[in-house]
Write a protein that holds these residues in place. Sequence first.
Motif, PDB file in Angstrom:
ATOM      1  N   SER A   1       6.354   6.055   6.905  1.00 16.33           N
ATOM      2  CA  SER A   1       5.334   7.099   6.809  1.00 16.33           C
ATOM      3  C   SER A   1       3.938   6.498   6.830  1.00 16.33           C
ATOM      4  O   SER A   1       2.997   7.074   7.377  1.00 16.33           O
ATOM      5  CB  SER A   1       5.532   7.913   5.525  1.00 16.33           C
ATOM      6  OG  SER A   1       6.760   8.598   5.554  1.00 16.33           O
ATOM      7  N   MET A   2       3.809   5.331   6.207  1.00 14.53           N
ATOM      8  CA  MET A   2       2.506   4.669   6.188  1.00 14.53           C
ATOM      9  C   MET A   2       2.068   4.301   7.599  1.00 14.53           C
ATOM     10  O   MET A   2       0.910   4.556   7.988  1.00 14.53           O
ATOM     11  CB  MET A   2       2.612   3.404   5.319  1.00 14.53           C
ATOM     12  CG  MET A   2       1.288   2.726   5.092  1.00 14.53           C
ATOM     13  SD  MET A   2       0.192   3.760   4.091  1.00 14.53           S
ATOM     14  CE  MET A   2      -1.310   2.762   4.208  1.00 14.53           C
TER      15      MET A   2
ATOM     16  N   THR B   1       0.836  -1.207   0.000  1.00 14.21           N
ATOM     17  CA  THR B   1       0.000   0.000   0.000  1.00 14.21           C
ATOM     18  C   THR B   1       0.870   1.256   0.000  1.00 14.21           C
ATOM     19  O   THR B   1       0.570   2.234  -0.692  1.00 14.21           O
ATOM     20  CB  THR B   1      -0.920   0.009   1.228  1.00 14.21           C
ATOM     21  OG1 THR B   1      -1.714  -1.190   1.235  1.00 14.21           O
ATOM     22  CG2 THR B   1      -1.841   1.217   1.211  1.00 14.21           C
ATOM     23  N   ALA B   2       1.965   1.225   0.788  1.00 10.20           N
ATOM     24  CA  ALA B   2       2.860   2.381   0.853  1.00 10.20           C
ATOM     25  C   ALA B   2       3.474   2.662  -0.512  1.00 10.20           C
ATOM     26  O   ALA B   2       3.558   3.813  -0.951  1.00 10.20           O
ATOM     27  CB  ALA B   2       3.957   2.136   1.890  1.00 10.20           C
TER      28      ALA B   2
ATOM     29  N   GLU C   1       3.072   5.705  10.317  1.00 11.79           N
ATOM     30  CA  GLU C   1       2.840   6.966  11.038  1.00 11.79           C
ATOM     31  C   GLU C   1       1.449   7.525  10.747  1.00 11.79           C
ATOM     32  O   GLU C   1       0.732   7.971  11.654  1.00 11.79           O
ATOM     33  CB  GLU C   1       3.911   7.993  10.636  1.00 11.79           C
ATOM     34  CG  GLU C   1       3.812   9.319  11.392  1.00 11.79           C
ATOM     35  CD  GLU C   1       4.878  10.319  10.985  1.00 11.79           C
ATOM     36  OE1 GLU C   1       4.726  11.505  11.343  1.00 11.79           O
ATOM     37  OE2 GLU C   1       5.835   9.905  10.309  1.00 11.79           O
ATOM     38  N   LYS C   2       1.026   7.452   9.476  1.00  8.07           N
ATOM     39  CA  LYS C   2      -0.302   7.952   9.110  1.00  8.07           C
ATOM     40  C   LYS C   2      -1.394   7.062   9.701  1.00  8.07           C
ATOM     41  O   LYS C   2      -2.461   7.550  10.097  1.00  8.07           O
ATOM     42  CB  LYS C   2      -0.436   8.034   7.596  1.00  8.07           C
ATOM     43  CG  LYS C   2       0.379   9.168   6.970  1.00  8.07           C
ATOM     44  CD  LYS C   2       0.164   9.249   5.480  1.00  8.07           C
ATOM     45  CE  LYS C   2       0.958  10.394   4.875  1.00  8.07           C
ATOM     46  NZ  LYS C   2       0.463  11.719   5.344  1.00  8.07           N
ATOM     47  N   MET C   3      -1.146   5.749   9.755  1.00  9.32           N
ATOM     48  CA  MET C   3      -2.130   4.837  10.354  1.00  9.32           C
ATOM     49  C   MET C   3      -2.318   5.140  11.836  1.00  9.32           C
ATOM     50  O   MET C   3      -3.438   5.108  12.354  1.00  9.32           O
ATOM     51  CB  MET C   3      -1.687   3.383  10.144  1.00  9.32           C
ATOM     52  CG  MET C   3      -1.769   2.928   8.695  1.00  9.32           C
ATOM     53  SD  MET C   3      -1.144   1.250   8.432  1.00  9.32           S
ATOM     54  CE  MET C   3      -2.411   0.276   9.290  1.00  9.32           C
ATOM     55  N   ARG C   4      -1.212   5.465  12.521  1.00 11.81           N
ATOM     56  CA  ARG C   4      -1.321   5.856  13.924  1.00 11.81           C
ATOM     57  C   ARG C   4      -2.034   7.204  14.050  1.00 11.81           C
ATOM     58  O   ARG C   4      -2.855   7.410  14.945  1.00 11.81           O
ATOM     59  CB  ARG C   4       0.073   5.933  14.566  1.00 11.81           C
ATOM     60  CG  ARG C   4       0.695   4.584  14.850  1.00 11.81           C
ATOM     61  CD  ARG C   4       1.895   4.729  15.780  1.00 11.81           C
ATOM     62  NE  ARG C   4       2.957   5.529  15.161  1.00 11.81           N
ATOM     63  CZ  ARG C   4       3.920   5.012  14.394  1.00 11.81           C
ATOM     64  NH1 ARG C   4       3.949   3.703  14.136  1.00 11.81           N
ATOM     65  NH2 ARG C   4       4.839   5.788  13.876  1.00 11.81           N
ATOM     66  N   LYS C   5      -1.694   8.155  13.149  1.00  8.68           N
ATOM     67  CA  LYS C   5      -2.276   9.493  13.179  1.00  8.68           C
ATOM     68  C   LYS C   5      -3.794   9.444  13.033  1.00  8.68           C
ATOM     69  O   LYS C   5      -4.527  10.155  13.746  1.00  8.68           O
ATOM     70  CB  LYS C   5      -1.663  10.341  12.067  1.00  8.68           C
ATOM     71  CG  LYS C   5      -2.260  11.745  11.923  1.00  8.68           C
ATOM     72  CD  LYS C   5      -1.621  12.484  10.760  1.00  8.68           C
ATOM     73  CE  LYS C   5      -2.257  13.852  10.556  1.00  8.68           C
ATOM     74  NZ  LYS C   5      -1.654  14.561   9.401  1.00  8.68           N
ATOM     75  N   PHE C   6      -4.281   8.593  12.112  1.00  7.77           N
ATOM     76  CA  PHE C   6      -5.728   8.529  11.850  1.00  7.77           C
ATOM     77  C   PHE C   6      -6.403   7.366  12.585  1.00  7.77           C
ATOM     78  O   PHE C   6      -7.574   7.076  12.344  1.00  7.77           O
ATOM     79  CB  PHE C   6      -5.985   8.402  10.343  1.00  7.77           C
ATOM     80  CG  PHE C   6      -5.476   9.572   9.539  1.00  7.77           C
ATOM     81  CD1 PHE C   6      -5.910  10.862   9.816  1.00  7.77           C
ATOM     82  CD2 PHE C   6      -4.561   9.384   8.507  1.00  7.77           C
ATOM     83  CE1 PHE C   6      -5.443  11.938   9.070  1.00  7.77           C
ATOM     84  CE2 PHE C   6      -4.092  10.456   7.765  1.00  7.77           C
ATOM     85  CZ  PHE C   6      -4.527  11.744   8.053  1.00  7.77           C
TER      86      PHE C   6
END
Length: 345
Positions: free
Chosen positions: A328-329, A318-319, A331-336
Motif C-alpha cells: 500500500s505504501m 515508514t509503512a 501504491e500511495k507513493m506512485r499515486k502521489f
Amino acid sequence: MQALLQRVDFLDKKVNSYARRIKSALRASHTINSILGNSPAITAFKSYLLRYARTESPVLILGATGTGKELAASAIHMASNRPDGPFVSINCAAIPKELFESEVFGYVPGAFSGAHKDGKIGQIELADQGTLFLDEVGDLPLHAQVKLLRVLEEKTLSRLGSSQPRAVDFRLVAATNRDLKKMIAAGTFREDLYYRINPMTLNLPPLSERVEDIPLIVRDVLNRMGGEGVRCTESAMNALMRYPWPGNIRELRNVLIRALSLCQDNQITLTDLPSELRQQAVAESAGTDGKLQSVVKNSEAQTIILALGDHHWNVAKTARALGISRASMYEKMRKFSIKRPPDGF
C-alpha cells in the motif's frame, strides 16, 4: 294497508341508506390544509387556488405525474360554493375508449348489446350540484371531447341511446401532465375544448422546486403510515432533499414506505434508502466537497513525505509507522508521484 305501509317505510329507509352511502363515496376528502408546504412556490399556488375556487369557472391544473393534482382539485371543491355537493373524479386514462361514453355519459335500457336492463346513470350526472374532476384530460377520446364540449356549453346531456336531454349543473376541474397545445397541433385534442376548460390555469410546482417542503411532507407521510416516532438521520434527510424526485410526492411516499419497513430503532438512515438516492447523495457530496477532498489529498501526501523523511526513506519502516502494508505504501507513493530526493531529505 298496514303491511303496505311497513313495506313503503322499509324501502324509504333503504333508499335513504343508499343515498347516504353514495354521498359519502362522492365526498371530497382533502382541503387546502392538505397541501403541505410553506415554500414560495407552493404558497403562491395555494393563494391562486383559493381565489379561483370562489368562482364557477372551469380550472385546468397543470403538473407532472405525482405532484398531487387530484388533491388540489379536491381542495378547490371544498373551498368553492359547492362543498356539500358531490366530488366526482374520473381518470380519463383508466377507462377503455370503447366504454368511455357509457361510463361517463350513462345509457338507457337497450342502448347497446350487453347493456344493463335498467340502464345506467353516467358519472357526469353524479356530479350534479357539485364538482366534476377530469384527471388526465389529455387522454379524453376525440369522440367524447365533442360530446363533453356540448355538455359544457348547454349544461345538458343525453345518455347513450337517448335523445332526451337532462339538465346538469357542475363545476369542471381538469388536470393533465401533457402539453395540450402540442396535442392540438397534432390533431389529438380539440382547440375549442381546450379554450373551454382553461379560463383559469394552475401550475402545480414539482417537488424539485420546493425542496424546503420535503421535511414537512416526510413527517406527514410517516405519521400517516404509523411511524409517529420514526425520525430521519441528517444524512438520510440530506439525501432526500438532494434527490431530483422525477416521480414527485408519489415517488417520495413509495421511498418512505420502503424505508419504514427496513429501518431499525425508529431511525431511517442512509442505508435504508434506495441505491439511486444514495448514489445521488455521494455525487452531490463529491461536487460540493471537491475542494475539501483536494485538501485531504494534499495533506495525505505531505504526511507520507514527512514520515519517509523521519525514517530516512525506509519504505518498510515508514509503512509500519503509518499502519499500512508495504504494498500500500508503494501504491500511495506512485499515486502521489513521491520519489526520494537524490541528495536525501
